[in-house]
Design an enzyme around this catalytic site. Structure first.
Site, PDB file in Angstrom:
ATOM      1  N   LYS A 114       0.861  -1.187   0.000  1.00 33.64           N
ATOM      2  CA  LYS A 114       0.000   0.000   0.000  1.00 33.64           C
ATOM      3  C   LYS A 114       0.896   1.235   0.000  1.00 33.64           C
ATOM      4  O   LYS A 114       1.655   1.463   0.938  1.00 33.64           O
ATOM      5  CB  LYS A 114      -0.905  -0.016   1.230  1.00 33.64           C
ATOM      6  CG  LYS A 114      -1.993   1.067   1.205  1.00 33.64           C
ATOM      7  CD  LYS A 114      -2.764   1.100   2.510  1.00 33.64           C
ATOM      8  CE  LYS A 114      -3.671  -0.096   2.674  1.00 33.64           C
ATOM      9  NZ  LYS A 114      -4.527   0.032   3.885  1.00 33.64           N
ATOM     10  N   ASP A 215     -13.858   1.513  10.899  1.00 34.85           N
ATOM     11  CA  ASP A 215     -14.158   1.553   9.466  1.00 34.85           C
ATOM     12  C   ASP A 215     -14.401   0.137   8.942  1.00 34.85           C
ATOM     13  O   ASP A 215     -13.945  -0.226   7.860  1.00 34.85           O
ATOM     14  CB  ASP A 215     -13.029   2.226   8.693  1.00 34.85           C
ATOM     15  CG  ASP A 215     -13.452   2.670   7.292  1.00 34.85           C
ATOM     16  OD1 ASP A 215     -14.669   2.881   7.080  1.00 34.85           O
ATOM     17  OD2 ASP A 215     -12.579   2.819   6.423  1.00 34.85           O
TER      18      ASP A 215
END
Length: 399
Positions: A114, A215
């Site tokens: 990422k 989240d």
């Protein structure tokens, strides 16, 4: 008796001094020569070692530069090589953090990298939180962090590779609920639901203080080659209160459709906020619908609002089921899972169960499909018998 002349005495002293300095000079030369030989020998061994490893170093630098907090600290050059220069062909995902690339390390391991966009303070905080949490959390139901990189203002996170990507893309092939029909069958969906629940149970019940994901959503549930699930993306996670019923106050972050109502209104965050988000994901698994879709018929745009009155009605619950699942489940199973989902998305946080209770309720369903010939002693839903106070008092002690 003869006396020594002053000149003779002075000459003797000078001679002694000269001899001492000569001895010291020789000793210094010997020490210097010995140190030179030591350094030369050490350099010679280093050169031989580099020559011996030359072929592997041509491909990439040494894999483990250093280890910090139990994870590898990679160089940007290593990850650049592993991902073919962060080429477009290697992109496997995008998010608020940045792009995700697949890569291969010199030892053959597949990884997901990422790459953080240059997005200021919020990105910095998410990066630090992810590294801090995942370097100390260990669960087969959480995505493993292999390492990170902070070279020259580049910030990257390196994870284990999950071959089947996110749950969301399998629930809604070709971008959403109006695309192709999902190929995820009932058994696979229930196993995913259980494994995701175990991931949250670990965060809430086995970490002290508890970790609130904040989240949790279908795109943050990743699937391996056998469709086993792991919870991912901890950039927005917060450490919760270690007091029963306690909360932490924070600004509201998360994804529309998944955010618990009390958190959205007050900023008061608890583990029960995650339970609400989990309930929304469970509804996605049941219905095959996204949490918010205002293109739907009037009254059906917000998933929770549409399904909640139907979840506890045996006659109406079938109406909400994903048509692609027809014939794969029993009515008894649907009623059980619908009841769990209904408890999780209750508007009042106190009425929601603990994730440990959710796991306990789902285990018999999954075991039933894994061993169809066995008889499950008790498939009743333990959540239905719990009052809010009983649920709270049953919280496991964290350690």
């Amino acid at each position: 008796m003869a006396t020594v002349a002053p000149d003779d005495r002075r000459a003797a002293i000078i001679l002694v001094v000269i001899v001492v300095f000569a001895v010291l000079a020789v000793a210094s030369l010997l020490v210097a020569f010995s140190y030179y030989c030591y350094i030369r020998n050490k350099v010679s061994r280093r050169v031989k070692s580099l020559k011996g490893n030359g072929s592997s170093r041509d491909k990439s630098e040494s894999l483990q530069v250093t280890v910090d907090k139990g994870v590898h600290v990679f160089t940007f050059k290593q990850l650049h090589a592993a991902t073919s220069g962060f080429g477009k062909a290697n992109v496997i995902g995008h998010g608020g953090f940045g792009s995700v690339y697949k890569g291969i390390l010199p030892d053959g391991r597949k990884i997901a990298v990422k790459l953080m966009d240059q997005c200021g303070k919020q990105g910095e905080e998410e990066f630090k939180m992810e590294v801090e949490l995942l370097s100390r959390l260990r669960s087969p139901y959480l995505l493993g962090l292999l390492g990170y990189c902070t070279d020259n203002d580049h910030k990257l996170l390196v994870y284990e590779f999950m071959a089947n990507g996110g749950l969301q893309e399998h629930l809604y092939p070709e971008n959403g609920s109006h695309g192709r029909i999902s190929e995820l069958d009932w058994e696979t969906r229930m196993r995913i639901a259980l494994e995701a629940a175990k991931g949250l149970e670990y965060l809430h019940e086995h970490v002290n203080p508890p970790v609130i994901h904040r989240d949790f959503k279908s795109s943050n549930i990743l699937l391996d080659s056998n469709f086993h699930a792991k919870v991912s993306d901890f950039g927005l996670a917060k450490l919760g209160s270690d007091k029963v019923g306690g909360h932490v106050s924070t600004r509201v972050l998360g994804t529309e459709g998944y955010v618990a109502p009390e958190y959205a209104l007050t900023g008061h965050l608890t583990t029960k906020s995650d339970v609400y988000s989990y309930g929304v994901v469970l509804l996605e698994l049941l219905t095959g619908r996204v949490p918010v879709d205002m293109k739907r018929a009037p009254g059906e745009g917000v998933l929770v609002s549409w399904v909640l009155p139907r979840l506890t009605d045996r006659e109406k619950v079938v109406e909400i089921m994903d048509p692609s699942l027809e014939g794969q489940y029993s009515m008894k199973e649907v009623v059980q899972v619908a009841a769990i989902a209904a408890m999780c998305v209750q508007p009042e946080a106190d009425y929601r169960p603990l994730m440990a209770d959710v796991v306990q309720s789902l285990v018999p369903l999954v075991m039933h499909h894994q061993r169809p010939t066995s008889k499950v002693a008790n498939c009743s839903n333990p959540l239905s018998a719990k009052s809010p106070s009983a649920s709270e008092s049953g919280r496991a002690t964290t350690s």
